[in-house]
Write a protein that holds these residues in place. Structure first.
Motif, PDB file in Angstrom:
ATOM      1  N   TYR A 140       5.290 -39.928  59.481  1.00 17.61           N
ATOM      2  CA  TYR A 140       5.240 -41.180  60.212  1.00 17.61           C
ATOM      3  C   TYR A 140       6.616 -41.844  60.271  1.00 17.61           C
ATOM      4  CZ  TYR A 140       3.763 -45.845  61.649  1.00 17.61           C
ATOM      5  OH  TYR A 140       3.616 -47.025  62.327  1.00 17.61           O
ATOM      6  N   GLY A 141       7.359 -41.784  59.146  1.00 21.08           N
ATOM      7  CA  GLY A 141       8.700 -42.351  59.160  1.00 21.08           C
ATOM      8  C   GLY A 141       9.616 -41.636  60.134  1.00 21.08           C
ATOM      9  N   GLY A 142       9.521 -40.317  60.190  1.00 13.10           N
ATOM     10  CA  GLY A 142      10.322 -39.569  61.159  1.00 13.10           C
ATOM     11  C   GLY A 142       9.967 -39.928  62.581  1.00 13.10           C
ATOM     12  N   HIS A 143       8.664 -40.127  62.829  1.00  7.76           N
ATOM     13  CA  HIS A 143       8.245 -40.519  64.172  1.00  7.76           C
ATOM     14  C   HIS A 143       8.791 -41.899  64.541  1.00  7.76           C
ATOM     15  CE1 HIS A 143       5.463 -41.475  67.504  1.00  7.76           C
ATOM     16  NE2 HIS A 143       5.407 -40.142  67.662  1.00  7.76           N
ATOM     17  N   LEU A 144       8.845 -42.816  63.583  1.00  8.92           N
ATOM     18  CA  LEU A 144       9.425 -44.127  63.847  1.00  8.92           C
ATOM     19  C   LEU A 144      10.917 -44.034  64.148  1.00  8.92           C
ATOM     20  CD1 LEU A 144       7.704 -46.360  61.116  1.00  8.92           C
ATOM     21  CD2 LEU A 144       7.243 -46.319  63.568  1.00  8.92           C
ATOM     22  N   LEU A 145      11.629 -43.182  63.410  1.00 11.56           N
ATOM     23  CA  LEU A 145      13.064 -43.002  63.675  1.00 11.56           C
ATOM     24  C   LEU A 145      13.291 -42.453  65.072  1.00 11.56           C
ATOM     25  CD1 LEU A 145      14.310 -41.530  60.274  1.00 11.56           C
ATOM     26  CD2 LEU A 145      14.714 -43.823  61.186  1.00 11.56           C
ATOM     27  N   LEU A 146      12.459 -41.490  65.452  1.00 14.83           N
ATOM     28  CA  LEU A 146      12.609 -40.935  66.803  1.00 14.83           C
ATOM     29  C   LEU A 146      12.329 -41.988  67.863  1.00 14.83           C
ATOM     30  CD1 LEU A 146      10.854 -37.460  66.340  1.00 14.83           C
ATOM     31  CD2 LEU A 146      13.313 -37.900  66.548  1.00 14.83           C
ATOM     32  N   ALA A 147      11.420 -42.911  67.562  1.00 14.97           N
ATOM     33  CA  ALA A 147      11.036 -43.909  68.562  1.00 14.97           C
ATOM     34  C   ALA A 147      12.024 -45.060  68.665  1.00 14.97           C
ATOM     35  CB  ALA A 147       9.644 -44.445  68.233  1.00 14.97           C
ATOM     36  N   PHE A 148      12.641 -45.469  67.538  1.00 12.66           N
ATOM     37  CA  PHE A 148      13.432 -46.693  67.549  1.00 12.66           C
ATOM     38  C   PHE A 148      14.875 -46.524  67.104  1.00 12.66           C
ATOM     39  CE2 PHE A 148       9.000 -48.069  66.749  1.00 12.66           C
ATOM     40  CZ  PHE A 148       8.805 -48.823  67.904  1.00 12.66           C
ATOM     41  N   ALA A 149      15.176 -45.502  66.316  1.00 17.84           N
ATOM     42  CA  ALA A 149      16.534 -45.391  65.769  1.00 17.84           C
ATOM     43  C   ALA A 149      17.393 -44.367  66.493  1.00 17.84           C
ATOM     44  CB  ALA A 149      16.465 -45.034  64.270  1.00 17.84           C
ATOM     45  N   VAL A 150      16.822 -43.272  66.895  1.00 18.32           N
ATOM     46  CA  VAL A 150      17.603 -42.211  67.556  1.00 18.32           C
ATOM     47  C   VAL A 150      17.772 -42.574  69.031  1.00 18.32           C
ATOM     48  CG1 VAL A 150      17.701 -39.766  68.122  1.00 18.32           C
ATOM     49  CG2 VAL A 150      16.730 -40.512  65.921  1.00 18.32           C
ATOM     50  N   GLY A 162       6.697 -44.509  72.310  1.00 18.41           N
ATOM     51  CA  GLY A 162       6.251 -45.156  73.525  1.00 18.41           C
ATOM     52  C   GLY A 162       6.213 -46.654  73.384  1.00 18.41           C
ATOM     53  N   GLY A 163       6.850 -47.234  72.352  1.00 22.28           N
ATOM     54  CA  GLY A 163       6.840 -48.663  72.166  1.00 22.28           C
ATOM     55  C   GLY A 163       6.203 -49.050  70.845  1.00 22.28           C
ATOM     56  N   GLY A 164       6.225 -50.380  70.617  1.00 25.14           N
ATOM     57  CA  GLY A 164       5.745 -50.867  69.334  1.00 25.14           C
ATOM     58  C   GLY A 164       4.261 -50.701  69.131  1.00 25.14           C
ATOM     59  N   TRP A 165       3.466 -51.006  70.159  1.00 30.22           N
ATOM     60  CA  TRP A 165       2.024 -50.921  69.990  1.00 30.22           C
ATOM     61  C   TRP A 165       1.541 -49.499  69.749  1.00 30.22           C
ATOM     62  CZ3 TRP A 165      -0.669 -54.779  68.510  1.00 30.22           C
ATOM     63  CH2 TRP A 165      -0.334 -56.071  68.876  1.00 30.22           C
ATOM     64  N   PRO A 166       2.027 -48.518  70.465  1.00 29.93           N
ATOM     65  CA  PRO A 166       1.610 -47.143  70.139  1.00 29.93           C
ATOM     66  C   PRO A 166       1.961 -46.748  68.705  1.00 29.93           C
ATOM     67  CG  PRO A 166       2.549 -47.203  72.327  1.00 29.93           C
ATOM     68  CD  PRO A 166       2.799 -48.549  71.727  1.00 29.93           C
ATOM     69  N   GLU A 167       3.156 -47.193  68.247  1.00 29.16           N
ATOM     70  CA  GLU A 167       3.528 -46.846  66.871  1.00 29.16           C
ATOM     71  C   GLU A 167       2.624 -47.565  65.861  1.00 29.16           C
ATOM     72  OE1 GLU A 167       5.568 -44.528  66.099  1.00 29.16           O
ATOM     73  OE2 GLU A 167       5.995 -44.191  68.218  1.00 29.16           O
ATOM     74  N   PHE A 168       2.260 -48.800  66.191  1.00 28.42           N
ATOM     75  CA  PHE A 168       1.344 -49.529  65.307  1.00 28.42           C
ATOM     76  C   PHE A 168      -0.013 -48.836  65.257  1.00 28.42           C
ATOM     77  CE2 PHE A 168      -1.944 -52.843  64.775  1.00 28.42           C
ATOM     78  CZ  PHE A 168      -1.601 -53.299  63.508  1.00 28.42           C
ATOM     79  N   GLY A 169      -0.479 -48.364  66.419  1.00 29.22           N
ATOM     80  CA  GLY A 169      -1.741 -47.625  66.455  1.00 29.22           C
ATOM     81  C   GLY A 169      -1.661 -46.334  65.664  1.00 29.22           C
ATOM     82  N   LEU A 170      -0.509 -45.638  65.772  1.00 31.41           N
ATOM     83  CA  LEU A 170      -0.336 -44.399  65.011  1.00 31.41           C
ATOM     84  C   LEU A 170      -0.337 -44.686  63.507  1.00 31.41           C
ATOM     85  CD1 LEU A 170       0.126 -41.372  65.242  1.00 31.41           C
ATOM     86  CD2 LEU A 170       2.585 -41.816  65.292  1.00 31.41           C
ATOM     87  N   GLY A 171       0.240 -45.832  63.114  1.00 28.90           N
ATOM     88  CA  GLY A 171       0.209 -46.209  61.699  1.00 28.90           C
ATOM     89  C   GLY A 171      -1.215 -46.448  61.204  1.00 28.90           C
ATOM     90  N   LEU A 172      -2.028 -47.098  62.053  1.00 29.60           N
ATOM     91  CA  LEU A 172      -3.421 -47.297  61.666  1.00 29.60           C
ATOM     92  C   LEU A 172      -4.163 -45.974  61.525  1.00 29.60           C
ATOM     93  CD1 LEU A 172      -4.457 -50.389  63.859  1.00 29.60           C
ATOM     94  CD2 LEU A 172      -3.845 -50.330  61.422  1.00 29.60           C
ATOM     95  N   VAL A 173      -3.849 -45.029  62.420  1.00 33.63           N
ATOM     96  CA  VAL A 173      -4.477 -43.704  62.312  1.00 33.63           C
ATOM     97  C   VAL A 173      -4.068 -43.023  61.014  1.00 33.63           C
ATOM     98  CG1 VAL A 173      -4.573 -41.402  63.348  1.00 33.63           C
ATOM     99  CG2 VAL A 173      -4.707 -43.428  64.805  1.00 33.63           C
ATOM    100  N   ALA A 174      -2.782 -43.174  60.619  1.00 34.45           N
ATOM    101  CA  ALA A 174      -2.325 -42.580  59.356  1.00 34.45           C
ATOM    102  C   ALA A 174      -3.056 -43.194  58.168  1.00 34.45           C
ATOM    103  CB  ALA A 174      -0.816 -42.766  59.211  1.00 34.45           C
ATOM    104  N   LEU A 175      -3.236 -44.521  58.171  1.00 39.86           N
ATOM    105  CA  LEU A 175      -3.987 -45.167  57.095  1.00 39.86           C
ATOM    106  C   LEU A 175      -5.440 -44.714  57.075  1.00 39.86           C
ATOM    107  CD1 LEU A 175      -2.618 -48.829  57.315  1.00 39.86           C
ATOM    108  CD2 LEU A 175      -2.092 -47.101  55.584  1.00 39.86           C
TER     109      LEU A 175
END
Length: 424
Positions: A140-150, A162-175
């Motif tokens: 999940y951390g790598g996916h966040l880096l690809l989305a916002f840092a790279v 694809g933006g903040g909301w998709p990443e937030f949804g992906l975080g909920l799926v991980a939890l």
């Protein structure tokens, strides 16, 4: 059938083929029978290939079409799953890395996380929760880096995010994944604990049954062999001078051995199948007390039976215990006492109990040559019989002799349950 049992079977049906179940359900080599889960891994590969190819048609044109490398990454995760039972830590880390490389390459989304989900559940079930959680955080951390840092210019296609909301949804799926895996782990541990408890109860019942049979065999054989031993000595002494008396001793030996063989067969019959385990005759009770006194008389012991109160019908287990207490006590008088008489008291005066008392006036006889010092298991067996019924037994010297006194409850759950078990 309980709802809990149905839920557990459903969980095993859904995840058992993919993960091989928890570690305590696996055979030698990591799985049932030690095999590799090739079939379930192939199903995951088919899901990822077909599902991702179908989803690509509905995604934005910015994603990179699948090529040979993309298909290779989709297959690499399921290939690693083949070893998930033997190397759960390496597999969960490997599937996380393969999934992250796939996303970084800009390939289309789809069920690309399936292999990681399976590897994560197996790692948690196997007790490697820390490695599983670290792999989930890394993915999940790598996916966040690809989305916002790279910078997107460094990535193929539209990148990973694809933006903040998709990443937030992906975080909920991980939890949710972590919570479901923990829930399944807890349920499997509870099922394993219940299975262990059932096995322990079965072993305890088997131990109790073996103890019951050992107690029965001891009481039968100790009494009969003591009588046979005594009568054999009499026959040897009289066979030349008084053959008729020696003949009577041999007749007693024959009758005692026949009786002992019949009772031993009845006890050992419980080891056979359910159809053969039923006793051919009822368990002995106080109705056979006359037989004991007659056998004792053949051994030279005069037994007086005294009754206080009105006799009443006893549960089979209580009657058997009373019979065995008298039998063992008279056997001890024959073997260890110089007395040629004994007294048996049956006290029915208490409405819910029977008192069985056997008095040996003494004195104690000198032990025979070669007889081991110390007592045997007879008194311990009598105490166990009384305790199993919820009663008590005391035994000890009195006025130069010896007294055995047993208090046996004739009502209550203890006597009823034990009576059913003893009467089998």
């Amino acid at each position: 059938m309980s709802p809990t049992g149905s839920s557990e079977r459903g969980t095993r049906g859904l995840f058992g083929g993919l993960s091989g179940g928890p570690p305590w359900a696996r055979g030698p080599g990591g799985g049932p029978g030690g095999g590799l889960p090739v079939r379930s891994s192939a199903l995951v590969a088919l899901l990822q290939l077909v599902g991702t190819a179908g989803e690509w048609r509905h995604q934005a044109s910015g994603r990179v079409p699948l090529d040979a490398f993309g298909y290779l990454l989709l297959v690499a995760g399921p290939v690693l799953l083949v070893l998930r039972r033997r190397r759960p830590v390496a597999v969960v880390a490997g599937t996380a890395a393969v999934t992250l490389v796939y996303l970084a390459a800009g390939y289309p989304y789809g069920p690309v996380f399936a292999s990681f989900v399976v590897a994560y559940c197996v790692a948690v079930w196997s007790g490697h929760r820390r490695a599983a959680v670290l792999s989930l955080l890394a993915l999940y951390g790598g996916h966040l880096l690809l989305a916002f840092a790279v910078p997107h210019g460094w990535l193929r296609g539209a990148g990973a995010g694809g933006g903040g909301w998709p990443e937030f949804g992906l975080g909920l799926v991980a939890l949710l994944l972590a919570a479901v895996a923990e829930l399944l782990r807890i349920r499997h541990e509870q099922a394993a604990a219940r299975h262990a408890a059932r096995q322990a109860a079965a072993r305890r019942r088997a131990d109790e049954e073996r103890l019951r049979m050992a107690r029965e065999l001891h009481d039968i054989l100790a009494h009969s062999i003591s009588l046979i031993h005594l009568q054999a000595g009499v026959a040897l002494e009289l066979i030349d001078d008084r053959p008729e008396q020696a003949r009577a001793a041999l007749v007693t030996i024959k009758a005692a051995s026949k009786e002992a063989l019949g009772e031993v067969r009845q006890v050992l019959g419980t080891l056979r199948g359910p159809g053969d385990a039923a006793p051919r005759r009822p368990a002995p009770g106080l109705d056979r007390l006359t037989e004991l006194t007659e056998q004792a008389a053949h051994a030279g012991l005069t037994v007086t039976v005294r009754t206080v109160g009105g006799p009443r019908e006893l549960p089979a287990g209580v009657g058997l215990a009373a019979f065995r207490v008298v039998q063992e006590a008279l056997t001890n008088v024959i073997r260890h006492s110089a007395a040629r008489r004994a007294e048996v008291l049956l006290d029915w005066s208490e409405p819910d109990a029977l008192t069985v008392q056997v008095d040996d006036p003494g004195p104690a006889a000198a032990p025979e040559a070669g007889e081991p010092a110390g007592g045997g298991n007879g008194l311990a067996g009598m105490r166990e019989r009384a305790a199993a019924l919820g009663g008590t037994l005391t035994a000890g010297p009195r006025e130069g002799g010896f007294r055995v006194r047993a208090l046996l409850p004739t009502r209550g759950e203890g006597s009823v349950a034990t009576s059913a078990r003893e009467a089998r």
